[in-house]
Design an enzyme around this catalytic site. Structure first.
Site, PDB file in Angstrom:
ATOM      1  N   GLY A   1      -8.199 -20.963 -29.596  1.00 27.23           N
ATOM      2  CA  GLY A   1      -7.084 -21.292 -28.700  1.00 27.23           C
ATOM      3  C   GLY A   1      -6.336 -22.535 -29.162  1.00 27.23           C
TER       4      GLY A   1
ATOM      5  N   LYS B   1      -2.502  -8.033 -29.823  1.00 30.72           N
ATOM      6  CA  LYS B   1      -1.385  -8.023 -28.872  1.00 30.72           C
ATOM      7  C   LYS B   1      -0.224  -8.925 -29.251  1.00 30.72           C
ATOM      8  CE  LYS B   1      -4.094  -7.211 -24.726  1.00 30.72           C
ATOM      9  NZ  LYS B   1      -4.637  -7.993 -23.606  1.00 30.72           N
TER      10      LYS B   1
ATOM     11  N   ARG C   1     -21.193 -24.709 -35.859  1.00 34.13           N
ATOM     12  CA  ARG C   1     -20.499 -25.825 -35.192  1.00 34.13           C
ATOM     13  C   ARG C   1     -21.313 -27.115 -35.281  1.00 34.13           C
ATOM     14  NH1 ARG C   1     -17.817 -22.453 -30.250  1.00 34.13           N
ATOM     15  NH2 ARG C   1     -15.862 -22.109 -31.322  1.00 34.13           N
TER      16      ARG C   1
HETATM   17  P1  AMP Z   1      -6.716 -10.968 -31.745  1.00 31.28           P
HETATM   18  O1  AMP Z   1      -7.851 -11.509 -30.918  1.00 31.28           O
HETATM   19  O2  AMP Z   1      -5.434 -10.872 -31.030  1.00 31.28           O
HETATM   20  O3  AMP Z   1      -6.597 -11.696 -33.079  1.00 31.28           O
HETATM   21  O4  AMP Z   1      -7.068  -9.441 -32.046  1.00 31.28           O
HETATM   22  C1  AMP Z   1      -8.160  -9.082 -32.827  1.00 31.28           C
HETATM   23  C2  AMP Z   1      -8.568  -7.699 -32.489  1.00 31.28           C
HETATM   24  O5  AMP Z   1      -7.487  -6.833 -32.731  1.00 31.28           O
HETATM   25  C3  AMP Z   1      -9.716  -7.211 -33.329  1.00 31.28           C
HETATM   26  O6  AMP Z   1     -10.816  -6.983 -32.519  1.00 31.28           O
HETATM   27  C4  AMP Z   1      -9.192  -5.926 -33.929  1.00 31.28           C
HETATM   28  O7  AMP Z   1     -10.131  -4.881 -33.896  1.00 31.28           O
HETATM   29  C5  AMP Z   1      -8.002  -5.582 -33.064  1.00 31.28           C
HETATM   30  N1  AMP Z   1      -7.026  -4.784 -33.802  1.00 31.28           N
HETATM   31  C6  AMP Z   1      -6.431  -5.068 -34.962  1.00 31.28           C
HETATM   32  N2  AMP Z   1      -5.641  -4.061 -35.359  1.00 31.28           N
HETATM   33  C7  AMP Z   1      -5.713  -3.100 -34.429  1.00 31.28           C
HETATM   34  C8  AMP Z   1      -5.131  -1.800 -34.289  1.00 31.28           C
HETATM   35  N3  AMP Z   1      -4.308  -1.315 -35.215  1.00 31.28           N
HETATM   36  N4  AMP Z   1      -5.431  -1.100 -33.175  1.00 31.28           N
HETATM   37  C9  AMP Z   1      -6.283  -1.596 -32.251  1.00 31.28           C
HETATM   38  N5  AMP Z   1      -6.861  -2.803 -32.336  1.00 31.28           N
HETATM   39  C10 AMP Z   1      -6.595  -3.545 -33.407  1.00 31.28           C
END
Ligand code: AMP
Length: 404
Positions: free
Chosen positions: A384, A211, A36
């Site tokens: 974010g 999610k 950064r």
């Molecule tokens: P996000 O912060 O929403 O972009 O989510 C990222 C996180 O989602 C990472 O730490 C991944 O390990 C997790 N992730 C991705 N695919 C899966 C999956 N199939 N099952 C569980 N966690 C997952």
């Protein structure tokens, strides 16, 4: 509308207040990743080369009580910045008052000063009053009074209305002084803004991550704008549930199955889901794992998309002219489940005719960790902030920058 940028300003002999994002990891006074700080250098150097007096400010971490201040001083950042610029950086260990004002009054043209963590203002006399993060207008007014011009180069905080971005900008407007974007901010607005508002088509979005609930706003907005939306990662299985495909022990948000259903109805064949997955016996790199198509049996959880899905995704992506990617395709942190993310990233790197944008957060970490970031057009610095941009929201930090 185009925003005023640092290259539109007359900087010579001016006191130029700059909001940068120096929110770097620091442990026991030692800086970890200094990306950064590096990312802020082009704008800082430009101001110095044009004989401005660069007065820098940034937040670092979260300050909720007096004790938090100890480990969150920007002093180590001033030292690192001085090494990177190869010139002295005046560090002022306060956020307001005579000491700061005297130090600014003594600045030479082309010199640089950094004052203390803006979030120190969140705790005053031991009380959590959130002067900075609650955008106390008096504080923005005070900081604005220190300078002739204001440059906001902190995209990472653009989705928040704080005294050090929006507060200063508003007070500068009141005083008839200019508010411009730095180069980093300009680049983010250019790439994310173009992609969302005026994309070269076909425009394909790739959405992954854990999610659905985090990405509903993005999906809603992009359903209107993208030609295809590829879905991968943990949120896939909530969509599977909505389609009646068995998910075994895979990640699912039961309360979002209806939302997934209505997204599928609205999106029709715009939405592309993986057809096969790597499923494992448990959430562990060393667990027994295999590729399965369609239904996932109980006792197995999907941790990555499968090879057939990668090919199907590539087929959708090959003619794209704009690609926005947010969220990994699987648990990329574990090598056995990183292939989906890696292969999608590698394929994006071969699309020489397309603008390929990674939208911050975990996806940025994934492409860096997997070594595919160099071949992509733009890696956003704000997690974010980039999500909110993709949601089509107005970011207060950007809205407060002057239009040209
Ligand atoms: P996000 O912060 O929403 O972009 O989510 C990222 C996180 O989602 C990472 O730490 C991944 O390990 C997790 N992730 C991705 N695919 C899966 C999956 N199939 N099952 C569980 N966690 C997952």
């Amino acid at each position: 509308m185009a925003k005023l940028t640092v290259s539109d300003l007359d900087l010579e002999r001016k006191k130029v207040l700059m909001r940068v994002d120096f929110n770097v990891p620091i442990k026991d006074g030692v800086i970890g990743d200094d990306n950064r700080i590096q990312a802020a250098l082009p704008t800082i150097k430009y101001v110095l080369d044009h004989k401005g007096k660069a007065i820098l400010c940034s937040h670092l971490g979260r300050v909720k009580k007096e004790d938090d201040k100890k480990g969150l001083s920007l002093r180590p950042v001033a030292e690192r910045l001085s090494n990177l610029l190869n010139k002295p950086v005046i560090f002022v260990p306060v956020t307001e008052g005579q000491q700061l004002e005297d130090a600014i009054a003594k600045m030479d043209d082309g010199s640089v000063l950094l004052f203390e963590n803006t979030r120190y203002e969140d705790v005053v006399n031991g009380e959590y009053v959130k002067r900075e993060s609650g955008n106390d207008p008096k504080l923005g007014e005070y900081w604005a009074s220190l300078a002739d011009e204001f440059i906001n180069d902190a995209f990472g905080t653009a989705h928040r209305s704080h005294a050090s971005n929006v507060g200063i900008a508003e007070a500068m407007h009141q005083a008839g002084k200019p508010v411009a974007a730095g180069f980093l901010m300009e680049k983010e607005i250019q790439f994310l803004g173009e992609a969302v508002n005026n994309p070269k088509r076909p425009f394909v979005a790739i959405l992954g991550g854990a999610k659905v609930s985090d990405k509903i706003g993005v999906i809603d907005n992009l359903l209107e704008k993208a030609d295809k939306i590829i879905i991968g990662g943990g949120m896939t299985y909530t969509f599977y549930a909505a389609k009646g495909i068995k998910i075994g022990d895979s990640l699912v948000e039961k309360d979002k199955v209806d939302v997934a259903k209505s997204i599928l109805e609205k999106g029709g064949d715009k939405i592309v889901l993986p057809s096969d997955n790597i499923v494992a016996k448990s959430y562990s790199n060393d667990a027994e794992h295999k590729v399965v198509e369609g239904d996932i049996d109980d006792g197995w959880m999907a941790l990555d998309i499968g090879p057939k899905s990668v090919q199907e995704f590539e087929d959708v992506l090959k003619d794209a002219k704009t690609v926005v990617w947010n969220g990994p395709m699987g648990v990329f942190e574990m090598p056995n489940y990183a292939q989906g993310t890696l292969n999608v990233g590698k394929f994006l790197g071969t699309l020489s005719d397309a603008t390929t944008i990674v939208g911050g957060g975990d996806s940025t970490a994934a492409v860096k960790q997997l070594g595919v970031s160099e071949k992509l057009t733009h890696i956003s610095t704000g997690g974010g902030a980039s999500l909110q941009y993709l949601e089509g929201k107005t970011l207060p930090g950007i809205a407060a920058i002057d239009n040209k």
